[in-house]
Design a protein around this motif. Structure first.
Motif, PDB file in Angstrom:
ATOM      1  N   PHE A 284     -28.870 -31.663  31.453  1.00 27.88           N
ATOM      2  CA  PHE A 284     -29.057 -32.593  32.563  1.00 27.88           C
ATOM      3  C   PHE A 284     -27.975 -32.356  33.608  1.00 27.88           C
ATOM      4  CE2 PHE A 284     -31.185 -36.015  29.767  1.00 27.88           C
ATOM      5  CZ  PHE A 284     -32.410 -35.883  30.395  1.00 27.88           C
ATOM      6  N   SER A 285     -28.250 -32.739  34.842  1.00 30.35           N
ATOM      7  CA  SER A 285     -27.200 -32.712  35.862  1.00 30.35           C
ATOM      8  C   SER A 285     -26.115 -33.725  35.478  1.00 30.35           C
ATOM      9  CB  SER A 285     -27.793 -33.101  37.213  1.00 30.35           C
ATOM     10  OG  SER A 285     -28.174 -34.463  37.161  1.00 30.35           O
TER      11      SER A 285
ATOM     12  N   GLU B 285     -24.925 -36.029  37.133  1.00 29.82           N
ATOM     13  CA  GLU B 285     -25.350 -37.360  37.586  1.00 29.82           C
ATOM     14  C   GLU B 285     -26.265 -38.023  36.550  1.00 29.82           C
ATOM     15  OE1 GLU B 285     -27.750 -38.937  41.513  1.00 29.82           O
ATOM     16  OE2 GLU B 285     -27.232 -36.828  41.305  1.00 29.82           O
ATOM     17  N   THR B 286     -27.254 -37.233  36.076  1.00 29.33           N
ATOM     18  CA  THR B 286     -28.179 -37.775  35.087  1.00 29.33           C
ATOM     19  C   THR B 286     -27.455 -38.066  33.778  1.00 29.33           C
ATOM     20  OG1 THR B 286     -29.843 -36.351  36.092  1.00 29.33           O
ATOM     21  CG2 THR B 286     -30.438 -37.442  34.039  1.00 29.33           C
TER      22      THR B 286
ATOM     23  N   LEU C 245     -25.903 -41.265  33.906  1.00 30.86           N
ATOM     24  CA  LEU C 245     -26.911 -42.315  33.788  1.00 30.86           C
ATOM     25  C   LEU C 245     -27.339 -42.487  32.323  1.00 30.86           C
ATOM     26  CD1 LEU C 245     -28.569 -44.322  35.325  1.00 30.86           C
ATOM     27  CD2 LEU C 245     -30.201 -42.517  35.905  1.00 30.86           C
ATOM     28  N   VAL C 246     -27.499 -41.362  31.634  1.00 29.69           N
ATOM     29  CA  VAL C 246     -27.859 -41.418  30.212  1.00 29.69           C
ATOM     30  C   VAL C 246     -26.812 -42.218  29.438  1.00 29.69           C
ATOM     31  CG1 VAL C 246     -28.075 -40.032  28.099  1.00 29.69           C
ATOM     32  CG2 VAL C 246     -29.213 -39.281  30.201  1.00 29.69           C
TER      33      VAL C 246
ATOM     34  N   LEU D 142     -36.273 -39.761  32.093  1.00 26.58           N
ATOM     35  CA  LEU D 142     -35.346 -38.984  32.929  1.00 26.58           C
ATOM     36  C   LEU D 142     -35.559 -37.494  32.708  1.00 26.58           C
ATOM     37  CD1 LEU D 142     -31.970 -40.942  32.452  1.00 26.58           C
ATOM     38  CD2 LEU D 142     -33.452 -40.936  34.468  1.00 26.58           C
TER      39      LEU D 142
ATOM     40  N   GLU E  75     -36.585 -34.654  35.394  1.00 21.63           N
ATOM     41  CA  GLU E  75     -35.647 -33.581  35.755  1.00 21.63           C
ATOM     42  C   GLU E  75     -36.160 -32.188  35.394  1.00 21.63           C
ATOM     43  OE1 GLU E  75     -31.757 -34.778  35.842  1.00 21.63           O
ATOM     44  OE2 GLU E  75     -30.849 -32.835  35.402  1.00 21.63           O
TER      45      GLU E  75
ATOM     46  N   MET F 227     -39.958 -41.532  38.394  1.00 18.07           N
ATOM     47  CA  MET F 227     -38.593 -41.988  38.618  1.00 18.07           C
ATOM     48  C   MET F 227     -38.217 -42.045  40.089  1.00 18.07           C
ATOM     49  SD  MET F 227     -38.034 -42.583  35.583  1.00 18.07           S
ATOM     50  CE  MET F 227     -36.326 -43.067  35.460  1.00 18.07           C
TER      51      MET F 227
END
Ligand SMILES: Cc1cc2nc3c(=O)[nH]c(=O)nc-3n(C[C@H](O)[C@H](O)[C@H](O)COP(=O)(O)O)c2cc1C
Ligand code: SF4
Ligand code: SF4
Ligand code: FES
Ligand code: FES
Lengths: 453, 335, 168
Positions: C3-4, C6-7, C10-11, C33, C37, C167
């Protein structure tokens, strides 16, 4: 002006923002409960209000709250059921989208009454845009000190989260919902134990519908006794009705329970009558699961009394000639509607949504759908009609969760009230070959015509 | 201890006993069938619904009947409870319905199924089934696959009892298979090709009530009732080592754990005992295995279900299936 | 596969919503997510990655991902169009909308256009029966549909040329 307890401010511009909502008296119930009432006193008001669960089953909310195991060492949870997936039902979406703070406020007040320190709103995944609306509202509530540590300076603290599902009607069933919230498949649990004893993470849990929780706000503000004065008999308060189908004004209406069905359908204040100047044929009054009724039985009971929008009046006559208020998904059909095709879409729905755990539902829903598909497409036999009745009977009552019943009732009732139409499909396959068959030429049944007259 | 009455027979059982187990303590005809419940597997039961019974009297304290039929395998008894199983037409009707549901998508390929002869569904169908199917629609089918080199999964036959997933969860240290999909398209699978390979994974075969999971090292070697089952044991450092050998002459065709009269394994065995000791000399033979109830291997049941007809049908079909070993019809039927 | 940043943040935020040790609860939101993504579908690799993030067995992810209808287990077109076809929508003409889309896109329900732009699906009630017929594209509901509205939508989707996602 009819009484509005939930949607009073729905048309106020920017009511979705904390500021506007607060300006119109929002969050008063939180202040009142946290600062002047004990948790048990809040529960007591809800009991007095006679509020019944708005998710479909109609179980008294106060009673459910009082079952919550308060002696357990484990944390207690309040989970809001915003899975709303019963065909014909869209009131929770309307409420959450237009006036999200009403739900947040209700969640805080109810969580306080139940002693929950963490609460979740489980919302169907397809409503993802509403997840963002709710999360924004929650952020605002945190910022204003209505959520988080020591709300309004009181010892009470609460965290509130939104949890999206991912496409499964069965997750509206409360124990499937809890499984799903735990990150599992939405398989309903065997009961007992009930969630009040062992719910989320095996801890005592209350699951309530969006509308039920929103109603707590006016109950606490005005008092349970005042709330109980609205409505009729044991059907207290107001109810959101999702009106759809062949009417002039589909939409969500807040009605005072006790309103005559006829007025609801034909008055301009509500559905505004049948569209295109056509005649009323049938109504599914409480979401796809409840028995369908032909026009004469939805307007009047078998005894000839006026049918009212209450739990009791709609159920009058039992399953022979009555139905249920259910979730308030009011689906209206005009004279051109094909009952068989509509039923087939419902059966397809239940087949699609069965979790597959228990054999009668897993196998029976698919069986019914396939037979109905054949009948609707002109490949049915006369014996298929009784076969459907028998399959429905063998599912009903024999499954883990009520989805089995919900799949069986529409089939049983449609055949009970509209058998001639099923027979017509078998007898005239060439006529029903056109999917719009009854739009070309409405089906006439002498028996129904006489009853409707 | 609490007192309960099942089909008019009174019995005292320990508190917390399920209705099914109370009935098993009485024994005989009042015992409801069970396709998904498995005593030694936690959380099993409640799904197949063949064990439904009627509670006409909830308890001494609460004499009301229960509103619906209940799954006897997951409902605990209460003092003074009155239960109807075979004395309730409603129960028998519902059970007939459940059996029909279990069969509508079942391939009914008993003649070529390795489980035939020791299949709970086959027995249930004979006892409660209807002669003629009312199901005119297309049956669900799946490809058969190997999950690991020792276990064949014939998903078409699966009744989704979940027992094998409980075995994998509770007996092995890494479950790689599970229930995928939803509703009537759910299936047992590993999703991506993965081998179920694990010291105790072979027990999935024994708990499977139908022929969905079968022993690849035994497949089509013989009809089970042409084998001679023997109780045997060996010293094993992984498991109890107590097994049943299914033998023919001096050949060990299959090794399985021992099952009680409700077809439940009481002591699980390891994969080494199951797959790697196929010589009689590997084992201490205790004597012939007495197999009763739930199996056509047992003489009693044979008589009840018109064995001859079944056998003829099976033979006819097997003749058909060239390339597969033909059974020897003269072999003794029981141990 | 990753994931990025940023993600991932969030996770972690999502995992913290649930009590300690109950990180499996985050599975549904995290799969959403992941689908957003990683190209709109959940490949086995993506699911294994999510299993790792949440410290659960891969099979637990497969079991869940295959249960819920919003997770795509095969690649889908850039724009996934989901038309509701349950009773209330059917009563108000959802069949016509489906047929119109089929002929306009030149594909049947369940198929993807050869250019990989559109996948057409029918779904069950989306809670929008009062504004039927309707369809969902990404997280957006398109309601009170007419064939003209469908045409405009298709034009817009083509000119935006962006992958739709629940999303966004
Ligand atoms: C198959 C099935 C689907 C359900 N779907 C919903 C739903 O979408 N929303 C809801 O509030 N209740 C739903 N329910 C009812 C819930 O199980 C539960 O009764 C309800 O959330 C309790 O809240 P209430 O007492 O406030 O109504 C469903 C029940 C079943 C059996
Ligand atoms: S009734 Fe249907 S949905 Fe409910 S548990 Fe059984 S299979 Fe699942
Ligand atoms: S494979 Fe056998 S044990 Fe596993 S669920 Fe199917 S029938 Fe049950
Ligand atoms: S054995 Fe009780 S439900 Fe299956
Ligand atoms: S039936 Fe289409 S949104 Fe409800």
């Amino acid at each position: 002006m009819p009484k509005k307890l939930l949607l009073e401010h729905i048309d106020v511009p920017s009511i979705e923002t904390f500021e506007t909502y607060r300006r119109h008296g929002g969050y008063a119930s939180v202040e009142k409960a946290l600062k002047t009432m004990t948790p048990d006193a809040v529960t007591e008001e809800v009991k007095k209000s006679g509020l019944r669960g708005r998710g479909g089953a109609g179980f008294p909310a106060g009673l459910k709250w009082s079952f919550l195991d308060r002696k357990s060492e484990k944390p207690r949870y309040l989970v809001c059921n915003a899975d709303e997936s019963e065909p014909g039902t869209f009131k929770d979406r309307y409420l959450m989208e237009k006036i999200p703070h009403l739900l947040i406020e209700g969640m805080i007040t109810a969580s306080y009454a139940l002693g929950a320190k963490t609460s979740y709103i489980y919302i169907r995944g397809e409503y993802m845009y509403i997840v963002r609306i709710l999360e924004r509202a929650i952020e605002e509530a945190y910022a204003a000190g209505f959520l988080g540590q020591h709300i309004l300076g009181t010892p009470y603290s609460l965290d509130l989260y939104v949890h999206p599902g991912a496409g499964a009607y069965i997750c509206g069933e409360e124990t499937a919902l809890l499984e799903s919230l735990e990150g599992k498949r939405g398989n309903p649990r065997l009961k007992p134990p009930f969630p009040a004893v062992a719910g989320l993470y095996a801890a005592p849990t209350v699951v309530n519908n969006v509308e039920t929780i929103a109603a707590v706000v006016s109950i606490v503000n005005g008092g349970g006794d005042e709330y109980a004065k609205v409505g009729l008999g044991k059907s207290t308060g107001t109810k959101l009705i999702s009106a759809s189908g062949h009417i002039n004004k589909p939409g969500v209406y807040e009605i005072e329970l006790g309103l005559p069905v006829e007025e609801f359908i034909f008055s301009d204040e509500y559905c505004g009558g049948i569209w295109k100047g056509r005649k009323l044929k049938a109504v599914v009054a409480g979401g796809s699961s409840v028995p369908i009724l032909p026009a004469h039985l939805i307007l009047k009971t078998a005894k000839g009394e006026q049918r009212l929008m209450t739990y009791e009046s709609l159920a009058d006559g039992g399953f022979i000639s009555g139905t249920m208020l259910g979730s308030g998904g009011f689906i209206v059909m005009d004279e051109t509607a094909c009952i068989v095709r509509n039923l087939w879409t419902f059966s397809r729905f239940y087949h699609h949504e069965s979790c597959g755990q228990c054999s009668p539902c897993r196998e029976g829903t698919g069986w019914m759908e396939k037979v109905l598909h054949r009948i609707e497409h002109g490949h049915g036999h006369m014996h298929d009609i009784d076969l459907l009745v028998d399959v429905a009977k063998k599912i009903e009552g024999n499954t883990i969760c009520p989805l089995g019943d919900a799949a069986a009732w529409p089939v049983a009732s449609a055949i009970r009230h509209f058998r001639e139409e099923f027979e017509y499909h078998v007898k005239y396959p060439e006529k029903v070959a056109n999917p719009k068959h009854f739009e070309l030429e409405p089906f006439r049944s002498e028996r129904l015509e006489l009853s409707n007259a | 201890m609490v007192k309960v009455t099942i089909d008019g027979i009174e019995i005292e059982v320990a508190e917390g006993t399920t209705i099914l187990n109370a009935a098993r303590q009485i024994g005989g005809d009042v015992v409801p069938p069970a396709m998904c419940y498995y005593t030694s597997l936690k959380d099993s039961g409640g799904k197949c619904r063949v064990c439904l019974v009627k509670v006409t009297h909830t308890s001494t304290k609460d004499p009301r009947p229960m509103p619906k039929l209940v799954a006897s395998c997951r409902t605990n008894v209460m003092d003074g409870m009155v239960i109807q199983n075979i004395t309730s037409p409603e129960v028998l009707e519902a059970r007939k319905g459940v059996v029909e549901f279990l069969l509508i998508n079942h391939p009914l390929d008993c003649p070529i199924c390795d489980q035939a002869g020791e299949c709970d569904l086959q027995n249930l169908a004979y006892e409660h089934g209807v002669a003629k199917t009312r199901y005119e629609e297309e049956r669900r089918t799946f490809e058969k696959i190997d999950i690991g080199d020792k276990i064949k999964l014939h998903m078409t036959r699966c009744i989704l009892c979940y027992r094998c997933t409980f075995v994998a969860d509770q007996l092995t240290d890494n479950r790689v298979h599970g229930i995928l999909g939803r509703g009537d398209t759910s299936e047992i699978s590993t999703y991506i090709q993965k081998a179920v390979d694990n010291d105790f994974s072979g027990n999935m075969i024994d708990v499977c009530p139908v022929g969905a999971l079968t022993d690849n090292t035994f497949r089509f070697k013989s009809r089970v009732w042409f084998t001679k089952p023997l109780d045997a044991h060996r010293n094993c450092d992984k498991c109890c080592g107590k097994v049943v050998l299914f033998t023919k002459g001096d050949e060990v065709l299959r090794v399985s754990a021992r099952k009680d009269k409700y077809a439940e394994v009481t002591e699980y065995i390891c994969n080494e005992c199951r797959y790697d000791h196929k010589r009689l000399s590997d084992w201490v033979i205790e004597g012939p295995r007495h197999i009763d109830r739930n199996s056509v291997i047992s003489q009693n049941h044979y008589e009840k279900i018109d064995l001859l007809k079944l056998k003829q049908e099976i033979e006819r079909q097997i003749d058909f299936e060239k390339g597969k070993q033909l059974p020897e019809p003269n072999q003794s039927l029981t141990a | 596969m990753r994931f990025s940043e940023e993600t991932l943040a969030l996770v972690n935020k999502i995992i913290r919503r649930y009590p300690e040790g109950k990180q499996k609860s985050a599975l549904l939101p995290v799969l959403h997510l992941a689908q957003a993504e990683f190209d709109g579908w959940l490949s086995p690799d993506v699911m294994d990655y999510v299993a790792g993030l949440l410290a659960i067995k891969p099979i637990e992810v497969y079991e869940v991902a295959t249960f819920y209808s919003m997770y795509n287990l095969k690649p889908v077109g850039k724009c996934l169009i989901e038309v509701c076809q349950t009773g209330p929508c059917w009563l108000r003409g959802s069949d016509d909308i489906v047929h119109h889309l089929e002929s306009k896109l030149g594909i049947k329900v369940g198929e993807t256009t050869p250019d990989g732009m559109f996948t057409l699906k029918t779904v069950e009630c989306l809670g929008s029966c009062g504004t039927a017929p309707m369809l969902q594209c990404g997280s957006k509901f398109h309601e009170n549909l007419t064939t003209d509205k469908v045409d405009t939508l298709l034009e817009n989707l083509k000119s935006t040329n962006q992958r739709t996602s629940y999303m966004r």
